[in-house]
Design an enzyme around this catalytic site. Structure first.
Site, mmCIF file in Angstrom:
data_model
loop_
_atom_site.group_PDB
_atom_site.id
_atom_site.type_symbol
_atom_site.label_atom_id
_atom_site.label_comp_id
_atom_site.label_asym_id
_atom_site.label_seq_id
_atom_site.Cartn_x
_atom_site.Cartn_y
_atom_site.Cartn_z
ATOM 1 N N GLU A 130 -1.500 -11.065 2.325
ATOM 2 C CA GLU A 130 -1.437 -9.932 1.388
ATOM 3 C C GLU A 130 -2.038 -8.648 1.956
ATOM 4 O O GLU A 130 -1.964 -7.597 1.339
ATOM 5 C CB GLU A 130 -2.165 -10.233 0.062
ATOM 6 C CG GLU A 130 -1.668 -11.439 -0.698
ATOM 7 C CD GLU A 130 -2.490 -11.701 -1.966
ATOM 8 O OE1 GLU A 130 -3.365 -10.872 -2.294
ATOM 9 O OE2 GLU A 130 -2.267 -12.734 -2.617
ATOM 10 N N GLU A 172 1.684 -8.782 3.111
ATOM 11 C CA GLU A 172 2.957 -9.449 2.835
ATOM 12 C C GLU A 172 2.809 -10.511 1.757
ATOM 13 O O GLU A 172 1.721 -11.002 1.494
ATOM 14 C CB GLU A 172 3.525 -10.089 4.107
ATOM 15 C CG GLU A 172 2.533 -10.773 5.042
ATOM 16 C CD GLU A 172 1.744 -11.911 4.442
ATOM 17 O OE1 GLU A 172 2.358 -12.741 3.726
ATOM 18 O OE2 GLU A 172 0.532 -12.002 4.672
#
Length: 352
Positions: free
Chosen positions: A312, A169
């Site tokens: 991430e 994310e």
């Protein structure tokens, strides 16, 4: 709400895998938790010799209206700037994905500004959430749409050959949303849940906790009503990650969890389909204080602890080679019988 059926992991195959692993040319249990993970992968996939390569990495990006409350060290525009960095291949998740031979896709599910780049998949539900300190983050219909985006992207990358899912994310302010969601699932105080996120100072951390406390009092979110719960205090990328996990588990694809945000998304997915947790392996332990609590709720022990807190999908990508090693152990190691090596039991029989 879309219909989801997640089968339970195959316990018989897992037991068969444990028995087979004990026949490999090594003392029983000598490869430690790798043996446990190999058996779990067999139960997840329904295959005694599971395949986990290549992994598929989906990074979902979205903005959060609650950032206006001063809960982050970085301004909201960093979300879009990082999306372009992903597109150029310059972020940590790009580097680590290349190292593990991953399929990588970047998905705009709710960045506040238009993203114009052919390497970014445009699935924007809306331009960021509303400020949940004042009003609900999104509507239930938007939460469902974000779930569906994640689900469809996972179906797509699995169709391209991905054999493990890593969900990542990008969203300035998303530790605030994740902390709020987690707070409704545990009796732990906010002081033990809410961390510094991108690196806020101590006084701003106290403010962040208070913003969440007031939002919970305002909305009274109920995890037993998961779509409304997610709509009130969640994030678009968190919903998308949860949807991706549901799609992977439905197809018996292992899910390698990243850090705090991802693990909260896993808890969101479990509210929709409890069996989804059977398909999860925790990649790493984040430095965010709430991550240990979230892992405990899932009953997961992480593969590694490198004091990471980036997000991430980076921690999961770094941990992936261990998962690949566990799978390779089963498929490539010789057994005592195939190698002509005596077992401990055989030695005992000769001595008698």
């Amino acid at each position: 709400m879309m219909k989801i059926f997640v089968p339970a992991a195959n316990c018989q195959i897992k037991e068969d895998a444990c028995a087979y692993i004990d026949q490999l040319t090594k003392p029983p249990g000598s490869l430690g938790r790798l043996e446990q993970f190999a058996a779990e992968l067999a139960g997840m996939t329904g295959n005694l010799f599971p395949e986990v390569t290549p992994p598929g990495v989906l990074v979902f990006a979205a903005d959060h209206g609650v950032v206006v409350e001063g809960v982050s060290a970085y301004p909201a525009e960093v979300t879009a700037q990082m999306v372009y960095n992903f597109a150029r291949g310059g972020a940590a998740i790009n580097v680590f994905s290349r190292r593990i031979g991953a399929l990588l896709e970047i998905v705009d599910v709710g960045v506040a500004v238009p993203i114009d780049n052919e390497r970014v998949i445009g699935k924007k539900v809306r331009r960021g959430t509303d400020n949940f300190a004042k009003t609900e983050a999104m509507t239930p219909a938007e939460a469902e749409q974000a779930l569906h985006v994640g689900y469809e992207q996972a179906v797509s990358i699995i169709g391209q050959g991905a054999r493990t899912l890593i969900a990542g994310e990008m969203g300035i302010g998303n530790t605030t949303a994740a902390s709020a969601l987690l707070a409704t699932l545990t009796d732990e105080p906010l002081e033990r849940i809410v961390g510094k996120g991108t690196g806020i100072a101590a006084e701003r951390l106290v403010h962040k906790q208070e913003v969440i406390r007031q939002a919970l009092a305002l909305h009274r979110p109920d995890p037993a009503k998961p779509l409304e719960w997610l709509a009130k205090i969640g994030g678009l990328e968190i919903a998308a990650m949860a949807g991706a996990m549901l799609a992977a588990a439905e197809r018996r694809i292992p899910i390698l969890l990243d850090g705090f945000i991802c693990t909260v998304a896993a808890l969101v997915a479990r509210q929709f389909a409890p069996n989804v947790a059977d398909y999860m392996i925790a990649g790493h332990r984040s430095e965010e204080p709430g991550h240990g609590i979230a892992l405990g709720l899932l009953g997961k022990e992480p593969l590694i602890d490198l004091r990471m807190r980036l997000g991430e999908g980076s921690g999961a990508a770094v941990a992936f080679p261990l998962l690949a090693a566990a799978a390779a152990m089963v498929s490539e190691m010789a057994t005592f019988s195939s190698a002509g090596v005596s077992t401990a039991e055989a030695k005992g029989e000769k001595e008698r």
